[in-house]
Motif scaffolding. Structure first.
Motif, PDB file in Angstrom:
ATOM      1  N   GLN A  63      -3.795  48.661 128.951  1.00  8.15           N
ATOM      2  CA  GLN A  63      -2.642  48.566 129.843  1.00  8.15           C
ATOM      3  C   GLN A  63      -1.385  49.244 129.291  1.00  8.15           C
ATOM      4  O   GLN A  63      -0.402  49.384 130.008  1.00  8.15           O
ATOM      5  CB  GLN A  63      -2.289  47.097 130.108  1.00  8.15           C
ATOM      6  N   MET A  64      -1.372  49.640 128.006  1.00  9.85           N
ATOM      7  CA  MET A  64      -0.164  50.216 127.428  1.00  9.85           C
ATOM      8  C   MET A  64      -0.503  51.139 126.266  1.00  9.85           C
ATOM      9  O   MET A  64      -1.177  50.740 125.334  1.00  9.85           O
ATOM     10  CB  MET A  64       0.774  49.112 126.929  1.00  9.85           C
ATOM     11  N   ILE A  65      -0.059  52.372 126.373  1.00 12.93           N
ATOM     12  CA  ILE A  65      -0.257  53.358 125.312  1.00 12.93           C
ATOM     13  C   ILE A  65       1.074  54.051 125.063  1.00 12.93           C
ATOM     14  O   ILE A  65       1.735  54.499 126.004  1.00 12.93           O
ATOM     15  CB  ILE A  65      -1.311  54.412 125.707  1.00 12.93           C
ATOM     16  N   ILE A  66       1.464  54.108 123.800  1.00 10.67           N
ATOM     17  CA  ILE A  66       2.633  54.891 123.387  1.00 10.67           C
ATOM     18  C   ILE A  66       2.160  55.827 122.290  1.00 10.67           C
ATOM     19  O   ILE A  66       1.596  55.373 121.300  1.00 10.67           O
ATOM     20  CB  ILE A  66       3.768  54.013 122.821  1.00 10.67           C
ATOM     21  N   LYS A  67       2.383  57.109 122.475  1.00  8.87           N
ATOM     22  CA  LYS A  67       2.067  58.086 121.428  1.00  8.87           C
ATOM     23  C   LYS A  67       3.349  58.801 121.054  1.00  8.87           C
ATOM     24  O   LYS A  67       4.189  59.090 121.917  1.00  8.87           O
ATOM     25  CB  LYS A  67       1.011  59.075 121.904  1.00  8.87           C
ATOM     26  N   CYS A  68       3.478  59.079 119.771  1.00 10.89           N
ATOM     27  CA  CYS A  68       4.698  59.703 119.263  1.00 10.89           C
ATOM     28  C   CYS A  68       4.364  60.872 118.346  1.00 10.89           C
ATOM     29  O   CYS A  68       3.318  60.882 117.700  1.00 10.89           O
ATOM     30  CB  CYS A  68       5.518  58.683 118.475  1.00 10.89           C
ATOM     31  N   GLU A  69       5.271  61.819 118.309  1.00  8.96           N
ATOM     32  CA  GLU A  69       5.225  62.935 117.375  1.00  8.96           C
ATOM     33  C   GLU A  69       6.647  63.200 116.921  1.00  8.96           C
ATOM     34  O   GLU A  69       7.578  63.167 117.730  1.00  8.96           O
ATOM     35  CB  GLU A  69       4.665  64.191 118.040  1.00  8.96           C
ATOM     36  N   ASN A  70       6.801  63.453 115.643  1.00 10.31           N
ATOM     37  CA  ASN A  70       8.119  63.773 115.081  1.00 10.31           C
ATOM     38  C   ASN A  70       9.179  62.760 115.489  1.00 10.31           C
ATOM     39  O   ASN A  70      10.269  63.119 115.914  1.00 10.31           O
ATOM     40  CB  ASN A  70       8.549  65.185 115.483  1.00 10.31           C
TER      41      ASN A  70
END
Length: 142
Positions: A63-70
């Motif tokens: 139900q929830m995905i957070i992806k990050c870069e830099n």
């Protein structure tokens, strides 16, 4: 001895630099919390309420995905529980099917655009409704 001290300093510097570059920027954390508030605190985001860590380090859930870069959010996927289809949407809030009458699509979109590195966005079954207008087009969210 001198060479080993240099190696230790380089390794420690790399570890410090690497850990600090992967932490979500404070203002982006605040933006995510504002988005949660705009969406009237959907259940998949309840974990954010008392979480003091880096939101990028949260385990992905269906139900929830957070992806990050830099240190920036690049992907945000949220699936809510308002899966009822609105058959005759007339532009006004429908209890338990859409967000409340105080929801502002313009405020929501304005807040969302502050995530400048965001490349993937998926908002499903959240009850978002309203008309958002820009200079060149209008978007209607039923």
């Amino acid at each position: 001895m001198r060479c080993s001290n240099l190696v230790v300093m380089v390794v420690l510097s790399w570890i410090f630099f690497a850990s600090s570059t992967h932490q979500l920027r404070y203002y982006e954390t605040q933006i995510l919390l504002q988005l949660r508030k705009h969406l009237e605190n959907p259940m998949p985001l309840a974990i954010w309420e008392n979480y003091n860590g880096d939101l990028c380090n949260l385990s992905s859930l269906p139900q929830m995905i957070i992806k990050c870069e830099n240190s920036s959010v690049t992907e945000l996927r949220i699936m809510g529980d308002k899966s009822v289809k609105v058959s005759e949407f007339n532009g006004f809030a429908i209890p338990n099917q859409t967000l409340s009458g105080s929801f502002s699509i313009d405020c929501f979109v304005t807040t969302l655009t502050r995530l400048t590195s965001l490349r993937v966005l998926s908002l499903v079954s959240l009850g978002i409704w309203g008309t958002s207008s820009s200079q060149n087009s209008s978007v209607i969210f039923p």
